[in-house]
Design an enzyme around this catalytic site. Structure first.
Site, PDB file in Angstrom:
ATOM      1  N   HIS A  86     -10.261   1.275  -0.877  1.00 19.64           N
ATOM      2  CA  HIS A  86      -9.123   2.061  -0.395  1.00 19.64           C
ATOM      3  C   HIS A  86      -9.555   2.877   0.818  1.00 19.64           C
ATOM      4  O   HIS A  86     -10.710   3.313   0.898  1.00 19.64           O
ATOM      5  CB  HIS A  86      -8.611   3.010  -1.484  1.00 19.64           C
ATOM      6  N   ILE A  87      -8.612   3.083   1.693  1.00 26.59           N
ATOM      7  CA  ILE A  87      -8.861   3.905   2.882  1.00 26.59           C
ATOM      8  C   ILE A  87      -8.903   5.381   2.477  1.00 26.59           C
ATOM      9  O   ILE A  87      -9.826   6.113   2.831  1.00 26.59           O
ATOM     10  CB  ILE A  87      -7.753   3.642   3.924  1.00 26.59           C
ATOM     11  N   ARG A 100       1.732   4.186   9.983  1.00 32.31           N
ATOM     12  CA  ARG A 100       2.138   4.632   8.659  1.00 32.31           C
ATOM     13  C   ARG A 100       1.372   5.886   8.244  1.00 32.31           C
ATOM     14  O   ARG A 100       0.139   5.870   8.192  1.00 32.31           O
ATOM     15  CB  ARG A 100       1.799   3.492   7.710  1.00 32.31           C
ATOM     16  N   ARG A 152      -5.475  12.168  -4.705  1.00 26.75           N
ATOM     17  CA  ARG A 152      -4.055  12.126  -4.343  1.00 26.75           C
ATOM     18  C   ARG A 152      -3.172  12.254  -5.594  1.00 26.75           C
ATOM     19  O   ARG A 152      -3.593  12.810  -6.589  1.00 26.75           O
ATOM     20  CB  ARG A 152      -3.785  10.851  -3.546  1.00 26.75           C
ATOM     21  N   ASN A 202      -8.106  -4.595  -0.717  1.00 24.62           N
ATOM     22  CA  ASN A 202      -7.333  -3.360  -0.713  1.00 24.62           C
ATOM     23  C   ASN A 202      -5.949  -3.767  -1.194  1.00 24.62           C
ATOM     24  O   ASN A 202      -5.125  -4.253  -0.413  1.00 24.62           O
ATOM     25  CB  ASN A 202      -7.263  -2.729   0.681  1.00 24.62           C
ATOM     26  N   TYR A 226      -3.704   7.979   6.455  1.00 27.85           N
ATOM     27  CA  TYR A 226      -4.421   6.716   6.683  1.00 27.85           C
ATOM     28  C   TYR A 226      -5.060   6.610   8.072  1.00 27.85           C
ATOM     29  O   TYR A 226      -5.749   5.629   8.350  1.00 27.85           O
ATOM     30  CB  TYR A 226      -3.468   5.527   6.465  1.00 27.85           C
ATOM     31  N   ALA A 243      -0.526  -0.508  -2.982  1.00 31.81           N
ATOM     32  CA  ALA A 243       0.238  -0.007  -4.136  1.00 31.81           C
ATOM     33  C   ALA A 243       0.091  -0.897  -5.370  1.00 31.81           C
ATOM     34  O   ALA A 243       0.183  -0.417  -6.508  1.00 31.81           O
ATOM     35  CB  ALA A 243       1.714   0.121  -3.765  1.00 31.81           C
ATOM     36  N   PRO A 302       0.429  -4.683   0.279  1.00 29.65           N
ATOM     37  CA  PRO A 302       1.654  -4.259   0.937  1.00 29.65           C
ATOM     38  C   PRO A 302       1.517  -2.997   1.782  1.00 29.65           C
ATOM     39  O   PRO A 302       0.788  -2.076   1.422  1.00 29.65           O
ATOM     40  CB  PRO A 302       2.615  -4.007  -0.230  1.00 29.65           C
ATOM     41  N   ASN A 303       2.194  -3.028   2.902  1.00 26.98           N
ATOM     42  CA  ASN A 303       2.322  -1.910   3.849  1.00 26.98           C
ATOM     43  C   ASN A 303       1.078  -1.688   4.708  1.00 26.98           C
ATOM     44  O   ASN A 303       1.105  -0.863   5.623  1.00 26.98           O
ATOM     45  CB  ASN A 303       2.703  -0.594   3.124  1.00 26.98           C
ATOM     46  N   GLU A 320     -13.145  -3.586  -4.953  1.00 28.36           N
ATOM     47  CA  GLU A 320     -11.888  -2.870  -4.702  1.00 28.36           C
ATOM     48  C   GLU A 320     -12.131  -1.793  -3.650  1.00 28.36           C
ATOM     49  O   GLU A 320     -13.098  -1.033  -3.762  1.00 28.36           O
ATOM     50  CB  GLU A 320     -11.412  -2.213  -6.014  1.00 28.36           C
ATOM     51  N   HIS A 344      -2.143  -0.081  -8.501  1.00 30.98           N
ATOM     52  CA  HIS A 344      -1.735   0.795  -9.598  1.00 30.98           C
ATOM     53  C   HIS A 344      -0.751   0.120 -10.560  1.00 30.98           C
ATOM     54  O   HIS A 344      -0.388   0.709 -11.571  1.00 30.98           O
ATOM     55  CB  HIS A 344      -1.114   2.073  -9.018  1.00 30.98           C
TER      56      HIS A 344
HETATM   57  C1  DQA Z   1      -4.382   2.607  -0.421  1.00 26.65           C
HETATM   58  C2  DQA Z   1      -4.072   3.647  -1.518  1.00 26.65           C
HETATM   59  C3  DQA Z   1      -2.877   3.227  -2.350  1.00 26.65           C
HETATM   60  O1  DQA Z   1      -2.601   4.199  -3.346  1.00 26.65           O
HETATM   61  C4  DQA Z   1      -1.652   3.084  -1.476  1.00 26.65           C
HETATM   62  O2  DQA Z   1      -0.555   2.614  -2.224  1.00 26.65           O
HETATM   63  C5  DQA Z   1      -1.879   2.242  -0.263  1.00 26.65           C
HETATM   64  C6  DQA Z   1      -3.158   2.320   0.433  1.00 26.65           C
HETATM   65  C7  DQA Z   1      -5.522   3.059   0.508  1.00 26.65           C
HETATM   66  O3  DQA Z   1      -6.085   2.188   1.185  1.00 26.65           O
HETATM   67  O4  DQA Z   1      -5.816   4.245   0.595  1.00 26.65           O
HETATM   68  O5  DQA Z   1      -0.979   1.561   0.189  1.00 26.65           O
HETATM   69  O6  DQA Z   1      -4.810   1.406  -1.069  1.00 26.65           O
END
Ligand code: DQA
Length: 148
Positions: free
Chosen positions: A99-100, A17, A106, A73, A22, A76, A9-10, A97, A79
């Site tokens: 993450h950017i 964003r 964080r 990726n 990011y 959210a 998501p997102n 897994e 978690h």
């Molecule tokens: C993310 C890190 C996550 O905590 C966050 O909710 C995201 C992006 C990252 O790529 O850094 O949406 O997965």
């Protein structure tokens, strides 16, 4: 080597964003970079994004027998989603897994990944380059062993 890239998501909002977190690279830009690198590694790539947990679960189920590795990726859902964790564990396709941002640097709630224990490894904090590192890792997964 067939690699399925899943984005949660997102991540469709990348580029607009929270650019301080990011960056300004869009998900399409990342996909183009991944495809370019995949060509030179003779890997085929499927690249998808969904804001819906159930759709991601179904894509993981469908990956069995069709892909040699999954790069996810989960955004959210990383978690929170026991459903994604169980899907990854259930299909047995090696999963990486990513993450950017560096989730460990964080907020506290981002420090725990529900899916980490069922993934082969985690790549976090390298910006869009996390995707390319994961592609390299994916093409080196072979029968549960890393190739030299
Ligand atoms: C993310 C890190 C996550 O905590 C966050 O909710 C995201 C992006 C990252 O790529 O850094 O949406 O997965």
């Amino acid at each position: 080597m067939r690699v399925l890239f899943l984005n949660g998501p997102n991540l469709n909002l990348l580029g607009q964003r929270e650019p301080d977190v990011y960056g300004k690279t869009t998900l399409s830009d990342i996909e183009a970079r991944v495809r370019g690198r995949a060509n030179s590694l003779a890997a085929t790539v499927d690249f998808r994004q969904s804001n819906h947990e159930g759709e991601l679960v179904s894509w993981i189920h469908d990956a069995r027998g069709k892909f040699d590795a999954i790069v996810i990726n989960a955004a959210a859902y990383t978690h929170t989603s026991v459903a994604l964790r169980d899907a990854i564990a259930g299909v047995g396709v090696p999963t990486i897994e990513i993450h950017i941002s560096n989730v460990h640097a964080r907020e506290e709630f981002r420090h725990h990944s529900v899916i980490a224990a069922v993934c082969r490894g985690q790549i976090t904090g390298f910006g869009p380059f996390s995707y390319l590192l994961a592609l390299e890792a994916a093409v080196n997964i072979n029968g549960g062993r890393e190739q030299g």
